[in-house]
Design an enzyme around this catalytic site. Structure first.
Site, PDB file in Angstrom:
ATOM      1  N   CYS A  50      -4.752   2.711  -3.443  1.00  0.00           N
ATOM      2  CA  CYS A  50      -3.498   3.261  -2.927  1.00  0.00           C
ATOM      3  C   CYS A  50      -2.326   2.325  -3.219  1.00  0.00           C
ATOM      4  O   CYS A  50      -1.467   2.102  -2.358  1.00  0.00           O
ATOM      5  CB  CYS A  50      -3.588   3.533  -1.422  1.00  0.00           C
ATOM      6  SG  CYS A  50      -4.820   4.751  -0.996  1.00  0.00           S
ATOM      7  N   HIS A  58       0.880  -1.173   0.000  1.00  0.00           N
ATOM      8  CA  HIS A  58       0.000   0.000   0.000  1.00  0.00           C
ATOM      9  C   HIS A  58       0.922   1.228   0.000  1.00  0.00           C
ATOM     10  O   HIS A  58       2.038   1.149   0.496  1.00  0.00           O
ATOM     11  CB  HIS A  58      -0.831  -0.062   1.288  1.00  0.00           C
ATOM     12  CG  HIS A  58      -1.877   0.999   1.449  1.00  0.00           C
ATOM     13  ND1 HIS A  58      -1.582   2.279   1.829  1.00  0.00           N
ATOM     14  CD2 HIS A  58      -3.220   0.956   1.325  1.00  0.00           C
ATOM     15  CE1 HIS A  58      -2.706   2.988   1.921  1.00  0.00           C
ATOM     16  NE2 HIS A  58      -3.715   2.200   1.611  1.00  0.00           N
TER      17      HIS A  58
END
Lengths: 405, 130
Positions: free
Chosen positions: A361, A122
């Site tokens: 993300c 992420h």
């Protein structure tokens, strides 16, 4: 103890809502989970019976608040099976925890050192390290993992004597795949690197055991495990936390201050400047209690069964490409070539089905998969088989409506 | 070029009483939007800040502006059709005097204009005025 999703559902008031005139089907749990009544009650109870600032006041309410606050720290340590000689530091969440470590270790990073992450991270476990590398002249390296979460032997040299930090997610948020954590942590330790595990996607589903993982740091967020937003924790071994430069300075984290110098407080306070998120801490503790009351193994089996149901329903559909594994996951991440995921998401939303469309993300991972975004259905303990079925039905309707060009 | 009739579009969208109906109307509107060629979908025509890719081209003839827009997402193409029905056929000075955001709000699209899409749409409106 046995696990039943329909029973547990009743503990989550929000789930009986309607969304866009349809029963709410909440499948965006990897973004944030809903909160059970016990967590909501803990927040109300704190404000109605205990609200005061912690650690400083010598009065009745302050003592109550401080006792609950420190009990929560023990509760979370127990939740993580933290060994002695380790600490739990309160943070806003996973992102702040990782930033604290990235900032805190800057002093020991030299040019030509290497910071190693994986290709399944992420942005929260990528950008802080990238920026640290920019600031120090160190090199950010990315250990290639396959989209199945496999680590190929030819990449063993990524762990070498220059590796100072190895930071890795336990589970990919975008596609729900587990990483080969045990092997990678062993390799990192063998070269003497600091190790950090991003547990954001794991805590709601797996029983975390930081003693067994033997990592230096473990970061997670409360809101992804049925707790409130704005609270999370950084677990760390004492010797690892000890060397961190505080990300923030101010009140609470000091023992003595003059105009010319400051003596910092001891751990864990040294890394907790300012008035903490007391209600969040207490809510997170209640979330740990909530999870402790469940049969975690059965709960995970149930969540995986829902993801597997969706996978099996959609796997032979030629319009759909699935990026998540068939087994051992609670997430189904997919795309429909030729139809934008935002359009699919728009139709699902109009039918009361909440999922996530986007890059999650994780831009570099999306590039690795060759897509710009995916549609992600992520399951939690309160989801039912009829919800999984509804997701599939509505998705197929969306493809029907959107596919005719 | 397809004529986008503001009043007809507005009347059609105002009959939509559910999110599903609005969704279907936007999908249908998306088909009224002339697509751009690949040669036109270049970086300098791209509007930044949108969740989906959006391209906007402006032409001026005798002081009158005509816009063409495209997106890789259908819902966005539907919204673009609405925006172009507002903006096309005006002079730059007229566009700059118009409150496009307020006019857009009259189309019963609020649930499609909220959250992260809003920024993107404001970016489109800004570019139309500039």
């Amino acid at each position: 103890m046995s696990f039943d999703a329909n029973t547990i559902r009743d503990e989550f008031p929000i789930l009986s809502m309607e969304a866009n005139e349809h029963p709410l089907v909440y499948l965006d749990n990897a973004a944030t989970t809903q909160k059970p009544q016990v967590v909501l009650d803990a927040l109300i109870s704190y404000y109605t019976t205990s609200n005061a600032n912690v650690h400083r006041g010598a009065h009745y309410l302050s003592d109550r608040a401080t006792a609950q606050f420190e009990h929560a720290r023990d509760r979370v340590a127990q939740f993580l099976n933290a060994p002695e000689n380790s600490y739990v530091i309160w943070t806003k969440g996973t992102t702040e925890a990782i930033n604290q470590v990235a900032h805190g270790l800057e002093w020991c990073i030299a040019p030509d050192d290497e910071i190693l992450i994986t290709s399944l991270e992420h942005h929260a476990n990528l950008v802080p390290w990238q920026q640290l590398a920019f600031r120090t002249g160190a090199r950010l390296r990315v250990l290639p993992l396959t989209s199945k979460g496999e680590w190929e032997p030819e990449y063993a040299h990524y762990f070498n004597e220059r590796t100072r930090i190895f930071a890795c997610t336990q589970i990919s948020n975008a596609i729900g795949v587990k990483t080969p954590l045990k092997d990678m942590l062993a390799a990192a330790k063998a070269v003497g690197a600091f190790t950090l595990v991003d547990g954001a996607q794991a805590v709601a589903h797996y029983e975390v055991d930081v003693t067994e993982l033997d990592c230096d740091f473990y970061a997670f967020s409360g809101h992804k495990m049925y707790g409130p937003t704005g609270i999370g924790a950084l677990y760390g071994k004492a010797h690892a936390l000890d060397v961190l430069t505080p990300l923030q300075t101010g009140g609470e984290m000091v023992s003595h201050v003059t105009y010319n110098s400051t003596e910092f407080n001891t751990l864990p306070y040294r890394l907790e400047a300012g008035t903490p998120n007391i209600e969040g801490v207490i809510g997170l503790s209640a979330a740990c209690d909530f999870l402790a009351c469940q049969d975690r193994e059965d709960m995970l089996i149930w969540e995986q069964k829902l993801a597997r149901y969706v996978y099996d329903e959609l796997k032979f559909n030629n319009d759909i490409e699935i990026y998540s594994p068939a087994t051992d996951t609670t997430v189904v991440s997919l795309s429909v070539p030729g139809i934008h995921t935002l359009d699919l998401n728009g139709y699902l939303d109009s039918q009361g089905v909440a999922v996530r469309a986007g890059s999650h993300c994780a831009h570099p991972l999306m590039a690795q998969l060759g897509v710009s975004s995916t549609l992600r259905a992520s399951f939690a303990c309160y989801n039912t088989l009829s919800e999984a079925r509804r997701f599939c039905d509505v998705l197929l309707e969306a493809i029907e409506i959107l596919g005719d060009d | 070029m397809t004529e986008l009739n503001r009043d007809a579009i507005q009347a059609q969208l105002q009959t939509c009483t559910s999110k599903e109906a609005t969704f279907k109307e936007l999908v249908s509107l998306s088909k009224q939007l002339d697509r751009l060629t690949d040669a036109e979908k270049i970086e300098e025509n791209k509007v930044k800040g949108c969740e989906s890719a959006v391209w906007l081209i402006e032409r001026q003839e005798n002081g009158v502006c005509t816009f063409q827009a495209d997106s890789d997402a259908k819902l966005m193409r539907g919204v673009l059709a609405v925006i172009l029905s507002l903006a096309n056929g005006h002079s730059k000075a007229e566009l700059q005097a118009m409150d496009l955001a307020a006019e857009l709000n009259e189309f019963n699209l609020s649930s499609y204009l909220t959250s992260s899409r809003t920024n993107g749409i404001l970016g489109i409106l800004k570019r139309i005025k500039s």
